[in-house]
Write a protein that holds these residues in place. Structure first.
Motif, PDB file in Angstrom:
ATOM      1  N   ALA A  39      -6.198   3.369 -20.902  1.00 43.07           N
ATOM      2  CA  ALA A  39      -7.456   3.392 -21.656  1.00 43.07           C
ATOM      3  C   ALA A  39      -8.371   2.262 -21.201  1.00 43.07           C
ATOM      4  O   ALA A  39      -9.583   2.461 -21.033  1.00 43.07           O
ATOM      5  CB  ALA A  39      -7.175   3.290 -23.150  1.00 43.07           C
ATOM      6  N   ALA A  40      -7.811   1.077 -20.994  1.00 42.44           N
ATOM      7  CA  ALA A  40      -8.622  -0.054 -20.539  1.00 42.44           C
ATOM      8  C   ALA A  40      -9.197   0.206 -19.153  1.00 42.44           C
ATOM      9  O   ALA A  40     -10.354  -0.127 -18.879  1.00 42.44           O
ATOM     10  CB  ALA A  40      -7.784  -1.333 -20.539  1.00 42.44           C
ATOM     11  N   LEU A  41      -8.397   0.808 -18.282  1.00 46.57           N
ATOM     12  CA  LEU A  41      -8.878   1.090 -16.935  1.00 46.57           C
ATOM     13  C   LEU A  41      -9.952   2.177 -16.927  1.00 46.57           C
ATOM     14  O   LEU A  41     -10.903   2.107 -16.150  1.00 46.57           O
ATOM     15  CB  LEU A  41      -7.713   1.497 -16.034  1.00 46.57           C
ATOM     16  CG  LEU A  41      -6.727   0.380 -15.689  1.00 46.57           C
ATOM     17  CD1 LEU A  41      -5.568   0.919 -14.877  1.00 46.57           C
ATOM     18  CD2 LEU A  41      -7.413  -0.754 -14.959  1.00 46.57           C
ATOM     19  N   ILE A  42      -9.810   3.174 -17.774  1.00 49.04           N
ATOM     20  CA  ILE A  42     -10.790   4.261 -17.825  1.00 49.04           C
ATOM     21  C   ILE A  42     -12.109   3.780 -18.419  1.00 49.04           C
ATOM     22  O   ILE A  42     -13.190   4.146 -17.948  1.00 49.04           O
ATOM     23  CB  ILE A  42     -10.228   5.456 -18.623  1.00 49.04           C
ATOM     24  CG1 ILE A  42      -9.113   6.117 -17.812  1.00 49.04           C
ATOM     25  CG2 ILE A  42     -11.312   6.474 -18.943  1.00 49.04           C
ATOM     26  CD1 ILE A  42      -8.320   7.149 -18.578  1.00 49.04           C
ATOM     27  N   LEU A  51      -9.951  -1.242  -9.484  1.00 52.46           N
ATOM     28  CA  LEU A  51      -9.033  -0.461 -10.317  1.00 52.46           C
ATOM     29  C   LEU A  51      -7.758  -0.100  -9.557  1.00 52.46           C
ATOM     30  O   LEU A  51      -6.657  -0.167 -10.110  1.00 52.46           O
ATOM     31  CB  LEU A  51      -9.720   0.815 -10.812  1.00 52.46           C
ATOM     32  CG  LEU A  51     -10.837   0.628 -11.823  1.00 52.46           C
ATOM     33  CD1 LEU A  51     -11.469   1.964 -12.164  1.00 52.46           C
ATOM     34  CD2 LEU A  51     -10.333  -0.057 -13.070  1.00 52.46           C
ATOM     35  N   VAL A  52      -7.907   0.266  -8.287  1.00 60.44           N
ATOM     36  CA  VAL A  52      -6.730   0.590  -7.468  1.00 60.44           C
ATOM     37  C   VAL A  52      -5.847  -0.646  -7.313  1.00 60.44           C
ATOM     38  O   VAL A  52      -4.614  -0.565  -7.410  1.00 60.44           O
ATOM     39  CB  VAL A  52      -7.167   1.140  -6.091  1.00 60.44           C
ATOM     40  CG1 VAL A  52      -5.981   1.244  -5.141  1.00 60.44           C
ATOM     41  CG2 VAL A  52      -7.854   2.483  -6.255  1.00 60.44           C
ATOM     42  N   TYR A  53      -6.443  -1.814  -7.116  1.00 60.95           N
ATOM     43  CA  TYR A  53      -5.679  -3.056  -7.002  1.00 60.95           C
ATOM     44  C   TYR A  53      -4.938  -3.363  -8.312  1.00 60.95           C
ATOM     45  O   TYR A  53      -3.760  -3.731  -8.294  1.00 60.95           O
ATOM     46  CB  TYR A  53      -6.608  -4.215  -6.631  1.00 60.95           C
ATOM     47  CG  TYR A  53      -5.900  -5.540  -6.568  1.00 60.95           C
ATOM     48  CD1 TYR A  53      -5.086  -5.873  -5.485  1.00 60.95           C
ATOM     49  CD2 TYR A  53      -6.023  -6.453  -7.608  1.00 60.95           C
ATOM     50  CE1 TYR A  53      -4.415  -7.069  -5.439  1.00 60.95           C
ATOM     51  CE2 TYR A  53      -5.364  -7.666  -7.562  1.00 60.95           C
ATOM     52  CZ  TYR A  53      -4.561  -7.971  -6.485  1.00 60.95           C
ATOM     53  OH  TYR A  53      -3.896  -9.157  -6.444  1.00 60.95           O
ATOM     54  N   VAL A  59       2.085  -1.593 -11.253  1.00 60.01           N
ATOM     55  CA  VAL A  59       3.243  -0.813 -10.836  1.00 60.01           C
ATOM     56  C   VAL A  59       4.313  -1.729 -10.244  1.00 60.01           C
ATOM     57  O   VAL A  59       5.508  -1.557 -10.506  1.00 60.01           O
ATOM     58  CB  VAL A  59       2.826   0.276  -9.824  1.00 60.01           C
ATOM     59  CG1 VAL A  59       4.031   0.894  -9.140  1.00 60.01           C
ATOM     60  CG2 VAL A  59       1.993   1.338 -10.520  1.00 60.01           C
ATOM     61  N   ARG A  60       3.902  -2.737  -9.461  1.00 59.90           N
ATOM     62  CA  ARG A  60       4.868  -3.651  -8.835  1.00 59.90           C
ATOM     63  C   ARG A  60       5.504  -4.602  -9.830  1.00 59.90           C
ATOM     64  O   ARG A  60       6.654  -4.987  -9.673  1.00 59.90           O
ATOM     65  CB  ARG A  60       4.184  -4.463  -7.742  1.00 59.90           C
ATOM     66  CG  ARG A  60       3.945  -3.706  -6.472  1.00 59.90           C
ATOM     67  CD  ARG A  60       3.408  -4.673  -5.466  1.00 59.90           C
ATOM     68  NE  ARG A  60       2.336  -5.437  -6.112  1.00 59.90           N
ATOM     69  CZ  ARG A  60       1.151  -5.668  -5.592  1.00 59.90           C
ATOM     70  NH1 ARG A  60       0.875  -5.256  -4.405  1.00 59.90           N
ATOM     71  NH2 ARG A  60       0.241  -6.349  -6.249  1.00 59.90           N
ATOM     72  N   THR A  61       4.757  -5.046 -10.818  1.00 59.55           N
ATOM     73  CA  THR A  61       5.293  -5.997 -11.790  1.00 59.55           C
ATOM     74  C   THR A  61       5.628  -5.271 -13.079  1.00 59.55           C
ATOM     75  O   THR A  61       5.024  -4.272 -13.416  1.00 59.55           O
ATOM     76  CB  THR A  61       4.277  -7.114 -12.093  1.00 59.55           C
ATOM     77  OG1 THR A  61       3.099  -6.519 -12.627  1.00 59.55           O
ATOM     78  CG2 THR A  61       3.949  -7.903 -10.854  1.00 59.55           C
ATOM     79  N   ARG A  62       6.576  -5.826 -13.786  1.00 60.83           N
ATOM     80  CA  ARG A  62       6.960  -5.239 -15.069  1.00 60.83           C
ATOM     81  C   ARG A  62       6.274  -6.010 -16.179  1.00 60.83           C
ATOM     82  O   ARG A  62       6.395  -7.217 -16.261  1.00 60.83           O
ATOM     83  CB  ARG A  62       8.459  -5.334 -15.252  1.00 60.83           C
ATOM     84  CG  ARG A  62       9.236  -4.519 -14.278  1.00 60.83           C
ATOM     85  CD  ARG A  62      10.637  -4.490 -14.728  1.00 60.83           C
ATOM     86  NE  ARG A  62      10.987  -3.103 -14.955  1.00 60.83           N
ATOM     87  CZ  ARG A  62      12.210  -2.660 -14.959  1.00 60.83           C
ATOM     88  NH1 ARG A  62      13.195  -3.482 -14.805  1.00 60.83           N
ATOM     89  NH2 ARG A  62      12.452  -1.399 -15.147  1.00 60.83           N
TER      90      ARG A  62
END
Length: 137
Positions: A39-42, A51-53, A59-62
């Motif tokens: 939601a924040a990204l959209i 946004l891609v970064y 995805v890489r970090t939890r």
């Protein structure tokens, strides 16, 4: 569900045994974090490259640490997780109504969710953690 000698009869605070399994709360917390992130990204007005970064970084970090599943045991003031000794673990009890945070000296972190074990085993473990932290101070 299997029982362990420390789970039955021997309810001293010198020993604690907890068998953790699937946690519904962990799934809900993970889903809420994903929905809020999306939601924040959209809704943001950041450029597409940023946004891609950000998505790649997430995805890489939890952002939610892995749940404990298996056996967490304290015997003679030494903690073991699935048979492997934990090196000087510290416990975060701020949200103990829902979960306990576990951090090893090496930096590994885990979450023990309350609904992943029996209520009595969780409470016994919580009391053992509190007693150990009081005696070490």
């Amino acid at each position: 569900m299997t029982t362990h000698p420390y789970e039955l009869g021997k309810r001293s605070l010198e020993h604690a045994y907890l068998h953790a399994s699937f946690s519904f709360h962990a799934c809900v917390a993970n889903l809420i974090c994903h929905v809020l992130l999306m939601a924040a990204l959209i809704l943001t007005s950041l450029p597409l490259v940023a946004l891609v970064y950000i998505v790649g970084f997430c995805v890489r970090t939890r952002y939610i640490y892995p749940s404990i599943s298996g056996v967490l045991m304290m015997k003679d003031k030494q903690w073991h997780y699935n048979g492997v000794p934990l090196c000087s673990p510290s416990f975060t009890l701020v949200f103990s109504e829902w979960c306990i945070g576990v951090r090893e000296q090496s930096g590994k972190r885990y979450i023990l969710w309350r609904d992943s074990s029996s209520e009595s085993a969780y409470r016994h473990l919580l009391v053992a953690i509190k007693k150990q932290s009081i005696s070490s101070n």
